[in-house]
Design a protein around this motif. Structure first.
Motif, PDB file in Angstrom:
ATOM      1  N   ALA A   1      16.003  -8.840   0.360  1.00 23.22           N
ATOM      2  CA  ALA A   1      17.139  -8.180   1.012  1.00 23.22           C
ATOM      3  C   ALA A   1      17.131  -8.424   2.508  1.00 23.22           C
ATOM      4  CB  ALA A   1      17.109  -6.687   0.704  1.00 23.22           C
ATOM      5  N   LEU A   2      15.955  -8.418   3.106  1.00 25.73           N
ATOM      6  CA  LEU A   2      15.835  -8.654   4.541  1.00 25.73           C
ATOM      7  C   LEU A   2      16.303 -10.065   4.902  1.00 25.73           C
ATOM      8  CD1 LEU A   2      14.746  -7.541   7.293  1.00 25.73           C
ATOM      9  CD2 LEU A   2      12.582  -8.653   6.714  1.00 25.73           C
ATOM     10  N   ALA A   3      15.945 -11.026   4.077  1.00 24.57           N
ATOM     11  CA  ALA A   3      16.322 -12.417   4.346  1.00 24.57           C
ATOM     12  C   ALA A   3      17.829 -12.623   4.274  1.00 24.57           C
ATOM     13  CB  ALA A   3      15.622 -13.342   3.355  1.00 24.57           C
TER      14      ALA A   3
ATOM     15  N   MET B   1      13.125   0.635   3.950  1.00 33.92           N
ATOM     16  CA  MET B   1      13.607  -0.111   2.793  1.00 33.92           C
ATOM     17  C   MET B   1      12.717   0.142   1.575  1.00 33.92           C
ATOM     18  SD  MET B   1      14.555  -3.792   4.531  1.00 33.92           S
ATOM     19  CE  MET B   1      15.315  -4.479   3.063  1.00 33.92           C
ATOM     20  N   VAL B   2      11.407   0.083   1.790  1.00 33.44           N
ATOM     21  CA  VAL B   2      10.471   0.258   0.683  1.00 33.44           C
ATOM     22  C   VAL B   2      10.474   1.700   0.189  1.00 33.44           C
ATOM     23  CG1 VAL B   2       8.009   0.256   0.095  1.00 33.44           C
ATOM     24  CG2 VAL B   2       9.010  -1.693   1.287  1.00 33.44           C
ATOM     25  N   SER B   3      10.484   2.678   1.093  1.00 35.79           N
ATOM     26  CA  SER B   3      10.493   4.090   0.697  1.00 35.79           C
ATOM     27  C   SER B   3      11.725   4.411  -0.140  1.00 35.79           C
ATOM     28  CB  SER B   3      10.442   4.993   1.930  1.00 35.79           C
ATOM     29  OG  SER B   3       9.249   4.826   2.646  1.00 35.79           O
ATOM     30  N   ASN B   4      12.889   3.931   0.297  1.00 40.13           N
ATOM     31  CA  ASN B   4      14.122   4.195  -0.451  1.00 40.13           C
ATOM     32  C   ASN B   4      14.085   3.553  -1.825  1.00 40.13           C
ATOM     33  OD1 ASN B   4      15.272   5.700   1.601  1.00 40.13           O
ATOM     34  ND2 ASN B   4      16.350   3.960   2.509  1.00 40.13           N
ATOM     35  N   ARG B   5      13.553   2.358  -1.899  1.00 37.72           N
ATOM     36  CA  ARG B   5      13.451   1.691  -3.202  1.00 37.72           C
ATOM     37  C   ARG B   5      12.462   2.405  -4.124  1.00 37.72           C
ATOM     38  NH1 ARG B   5      15.572  -1.916   0.075  1.00 37.72           N
ATOM     39  NH2 ARG B   5      16.737  -3.719  -0.750  1.00 37.72           N
ATOM     40  N   CYS B   6      11.391   2.914  -3.542  1.00 37.69           N
ATOM     41  CA  CYS B   6      10.435   3.681  -4.346  1.00 37.69           C
ATOM     42  C   CYS B   6      11.076   4.938  -4.915  1.00 37.69           C
ATOM     43  CB  CYS B   6       9.217   4.066  -3.496  1.00 37.69           C
ATOM     44  SG  CYS B   6       8.085   2.712  -3.150  1.00 37.69           S
ATOM     45  N   ILE B   7      11.830   5.642  -4.083  1.00 38.04           N
ATOM     46  CA  ILE B   7      12.492   6.864  -4.545  1.00 38.04           C
ATOM     47  C   ILE B   7      13.509   6.536  -5.627  1.00 38.04           C
ATOM     48  CG2 ILE B   7      14.076   8.713  -3.849  1.00 38.04           C
ATOM     49  CD1 ILE B   7      12.552   8.813  -1.176  1.00 38.04           C
ATOM     50  N   ASP B   8      14.241   5.444  -5.452  1.00 41.16           N
ATOM     51  CA  ASP B   8      15.193   5.027  -6.494  1.00 41.16           C
ATOM     52  C   ASP B   8      14.453   4.710  -7.791  1.00 41.16           C
ATOM     53  OD1 ASP B   8      17.300   5.301  -4.755  1.00 41.16           O
ATOM     54  OD2 ASP B   8      17.424   3.174  -4.249  1.00 41.16           O
ATOM     55  N   ARG B   9      13.313   4.033  -7.691  1.00 44.26           N
ATOM     56  CA  ARG B   9      12.533   3.689  -8.881  1.00 44.26           C
ATOM     57  C   ARG B   9      12.003   4.956  -9.564  1.00 44.26           C
ATOM     58  NH1 ARG B   9       9.764  -1.100 -10.346  1.00 44.26           N
ATOM     59  NH2 ARG B   9      11.391  -2.072  -9.076  1.00 44.26           N
TER      60      ARG B   9
ATOM     61  N   SER C   1       1.787   2.586  -9.209  1.00 46.06           N
ATOM     62  CA  SER C   1       1.883   1.364 -10.009  1.00 46.06           C
ATOM     63  C   SER C   1       1.775   0.159  -9.097  1.00 46.06           C
ATOM     64  CB  SER C   1       3.209   1.324 -10.774  1.00 46.06           C
ATOM     65  OG  SER C   1       3.429   0.041 -11.341  1.00 46.06           O
ATOM     66  N   ALA C   2       0.727  -0.640  -9.283  1.00 44.60           N
ATOM     67  CA  ALA C   2       0.537  -1.832  -8.461  1.00 44.60           C
ATOM     68  C   ALA C   2       1.616  -2.875  -8.739  1.00 44.60           C
ATOM     69  CB  ALA C   2      -0.846  -2.417  -8.719  1.00 44.60           C
ATOM     70  N   SER C   3       1.974  -3.048 -10.004  1.00 45.74           N
ATOM     71  CA  SER C   3       2.972  -4.057 -10.357  1.00 45.74           C
ATOM     72  C   SER C   3       4.347  -3.679  -9.803  1.00 45.74           C
ATOM     73  CB  SER C   3       3.035  -4.233 -11.872  1.00 45.74           C
ATOM     74  OG  SER C   3       3.222  -2.985 -12.528  1.00 45.74           O
ATOM     75  N   ASP C   4       4.739  -2.408  -9.921  1.00 47.75           N
ATOM     76  CA  ASP C   4       6.016  -1.968  -9.368  1.00 47.75           C
ATOM     77  C   ASP C   4       6.022  -2.070  -7.852  1.00 47.75           C
ATOM     78  OD1 ASP C   4       6.997  -1.462 -11.869  1.00 47.75           O
ATOM     79  OD2 ASP C   4       6.795   0.716 -11.763  1.00 47.75           O
ATOM     80  N   ALA C   5       4.884  -1.777  -7.225  1.00 44.89           N
ATOM     81  CA  ALA C   5       4.790  -1.873  -5.773  1.00 44.89           C
ATOM     82  C   ALA C   5       5.050  -3.307  -5.317  1.00 44.89           C
ATOM     83  CB  ALA C   5       3.420  -1.396  -5.297  1.00 44.89           C
ATOM     84  N   GLU C   6       4.452  -4.265  -5.994  1.00 46.86           N
ATOM     85  CA  GLU C   6       4.667  -5.665  -5.656  1.00 46.86           C
ATOM     86  C   GLU C   6       6.134  -6.046  -5.816  1.00 46.86           C
ATOM     87  OE1 GLU C   6       2.716  -7.919  -4.440  1.00 46.86           O
ATOM     88  OE2 GLU C   6       0.644  -7.320  -4.832  1.00 46.86           O
ATOM     89  N   ASP C   7       6.753  -5.597  -6.912  1.00 43.71           N
ATOM     90  CA  ASP C   7       8.162  -5.923  -7.166  1.00 43.71           C
ATOM     91  C   ASP C   7       9.060  -5.368  -6.065  1.00 43.71           C
ATOM     92  OD1 ASP C   7       7.431  -7.195  -9.481  1.00 43.71           O
ATOM     93  OD2 ASP C   7       8.010  -5.549 -10.807  1.00 43.71           O
ATOM     94  N   ILE C   8       8.803  -4.139  -5.671  1.00 40.81           N
ATOM     95  CA  ILE C   8       9.649  -3.492  -4.667  1.00 40.81           C
ATOM     96  C   ILE C   8       9.521  -4.187  -3.317  1.00 40.81           C
ATOM     97  CG2 ILE C   8       9.684  -1.392  -3.216  1.00 40.81           C
ATOM     98  CD1 ILE C   8       9.646   0.218  -5.795  1.00 40.81           C
TER      99      ILE C   8
ATOM    100  N   GLY D   1       0.810  -1.209   0.000  1.00 39.02           N
ATOM    101  CA  GLY D   1       0.000   0.000   0.000  1.00 39.02           C
ATOM    102  C   GLY D   1       0.839   1.253   0.000  1.00 39.02           C
ATOM    103  N   LEU D   2       1.900   1.276   0.797  1.00 44.21           N
ATOM    104  CA  LEU D   2       2.810   2.428   0.813  1.00 44.21           C
ATOM    105  C   LEU D   2       3.465   2.623  -0.548  1.00 44.21           C
ATOM    106  CD1 LEU D   2       4.473   4.642   2.227  1.00 44.21           C
ATOM    107  CD2 LEU D   2       6.052   2.833   2.995  1.00 44.21           C
ATOM    108  N   ALA D   3       4.001   1.528  -1.118  1.00 44.41           N
ATOM    109  CA  ALA D   3       4.688   1.623  -2.404  1.00 44.41           C
ATOM    110  C   ALA D   3       3.734   2.029  -3.524  1.00 44.41           C
ATOM    111  CB  ALA D   3       5.357   0.285  -2.735  1.00 44.41           C
ATOM    112  N   TYR D   4       2.510   1.493  -3.503  1.00 48.51           N
ATOM    113  CA  TYR D   4       1.549   1.849  -4.540  1.00 48.51           C
ATOM    114  C   TYR D   4       1.213   3.341  -4.489  1.00 48.51           C
ATOM    115  CZ  TYR D   4      -2.875   2.168  -7.065  1.00 48.51           C
ATOM    116  OH  TYR D   4      -3.879   2.550  -7.930  1.00 48.51           O
ATOM    117  N   ARG D   5       1.024   3.874  -3.300  1.00 46.91           N
ATOM    118  CA  ARG D   5       0.722   5.296  -3.179  1.00 46.91           C
ATOM    119  C   ARG D   5       1.916   6.159  -3.575  1.00 46.91           C
ATOM    120  NH1 ARG D   5      -2.323   2.458   0.284  1.00 46.91           N
ATOM    121  NH2 ARG D   5      -4.404   3.194   0.858  1.00 46.91           N
ATOM    122  N   MET D   6       3.119   5.666  -3.353  1.00 43.48           N
ATOM    123  CA  MET D   6       4.323   6.393  -3.768  1.00 43.48           C
ATOM    124  C   MET D   6       4.475   6.406  -5.283  1.00 43.48           C
ATOM    125  SD  MET D   6       6.420   7.708  -1.377  1.00 43.48           S
ATOM    126  CE  MET D   6       8.057   7.621  -2.120  1.00 43.48           C
TER     127      MET D   6
END
Length: 297
Positions: A38-40, A57-65, A24-31, A16-21
């Motif tokens: 990465a966590l694992a 982690m997700v916010s930074n990846r969204c900004i990079d995307r 894109s639903a597909s990009d949000a799932e990928d991120i 939900g955070l990534a989608y709002r950022m």
């Protein structure tokens, strides 16, 4: 806690955070998938606040995307609209009823478009505070700025976008009624009925992304919008159909050709009229809706 358990607990929140950022639903799932991979791979690192850590982690990846896609967005053909996501009771993904964050009120297309007006950092701070209810000290750790700076960023973001169009229960009911009248007018071929539900200064944005034929510029005015839709119907073959479904927390319309999803139309309503129409026909933004496809007769 094992990565699998964390995934179950936090996945829908992070999507939900990534989608709002990103819009894109597909990009949000990928991120989100990438963040958990990465966590694992972390070896024995102690995390004091796992929820905040994952959001970082997700916010930074969204900004990079967003940064890497900036040039592509600048060259985008016609209006850019967010990917529509299903939020009715039969859908999955972003609409997890067990997660307090992924609620429909902040998913409307109008809401997401206002978020796009913010800078990437403003968007992250605004969402973390307004939607997720993080404290400023927590937000500061996530975005790498001081608590005071985050407070100022939030106030600036709030001021710049004004009153967000929240999809409350009243708004949902009103939108459903208007969309039902809209589809009834289309089905009966009644321009007067269609004009009754459209505001005089209504605006239609159509997103084909240069992939399919779509209006490159917004269509302004109830009369022009009416002619646009009846023009589509006049040229459609016998396989063309449409039905009501809930997208982004509000009643919308999915259109079909040959049993395949052709487009998704979402709406914004004010004072008993439809003021904005958002029509996504870019096939790349509809690929995740393949489950809606119908078998051909």
């Amino acid at each position: 806690m094992q990565t699998e358990q964390l995934y179950v607990e936090y996945r829908s929140l992070l999507v939900g955070l990534a989608y709002r950022m990103l819009g894109s639903a597909s990009d949000a799932e990928d991120i989100v998938q990438d963040a958990f991979i990465a966590l694992a791979e972390l070896s024995g690192e102690q995390v004091r606040n796992m929820k905040a850590y994952l959001c970082k982690m997700v916010s930074n990846r969204c900004i990079d995307r967003l940064r890497s896609a900036r040039h592509k967005r600048e060259l985008y053909v016609g209006p850019w609209l967010p990917e529509p996501v299903m939020t009715d009771q039969t859908s999955s993904g972003l609409n997890d009823p067990q997660d307090r964050y992924v609620f429909k009120e902040s998913l409307s297309t109008a809401y997401l478009l206002l978020l796009q007006q913010l800078s990437w950092t403003e968007r992250a701070v605004f969402l973390l505070r307004e939607v997720m209810q993080f404290e400023y000290d927590e937000i500061a750790d996530i975005v790498g700025k001081s608590s005071t700076n985050c407070r100022q960023i939030f106030r600036r973001a709030k001021r710049s976008i004004g009153e967000m169009p929240i999809a409350t229960g009243v708004v949902q009911a009103r939108t459903t009624e208007l969309v039902q009248r809209f589809t009834s007018a289309l089905a009966s071929g009644s321009i007067p009925q269609l004009l009754e539900v459209l505001a005089d200064d209504a605006v239609l944005q159509s997103d084909g992304g240069g992939k399919v034929r779509a209006a490159v510029n917004p269509i302004n005015g109830a009369d022009r919008i009416s002619r646009f839709f009846f023009g589509i119907l006049s040229k459609a073959d016998a396989s063309y159909s449409f039905e009501l479904r809930e997208f982004n927390g509000l009643t919308g319309i999915v259109t079909y050709t040959g049993g395949q999803v052709h487009g998704v139309l979402t709406f914004r309503a004010e004072e008993e009229r439809i003021t904005n129409l958002y029509y996504v026909v870019n096939p790349e933004k509809l690929a995740h809706l393949v489950e809606l496809s119908k078998p051909t007769q």
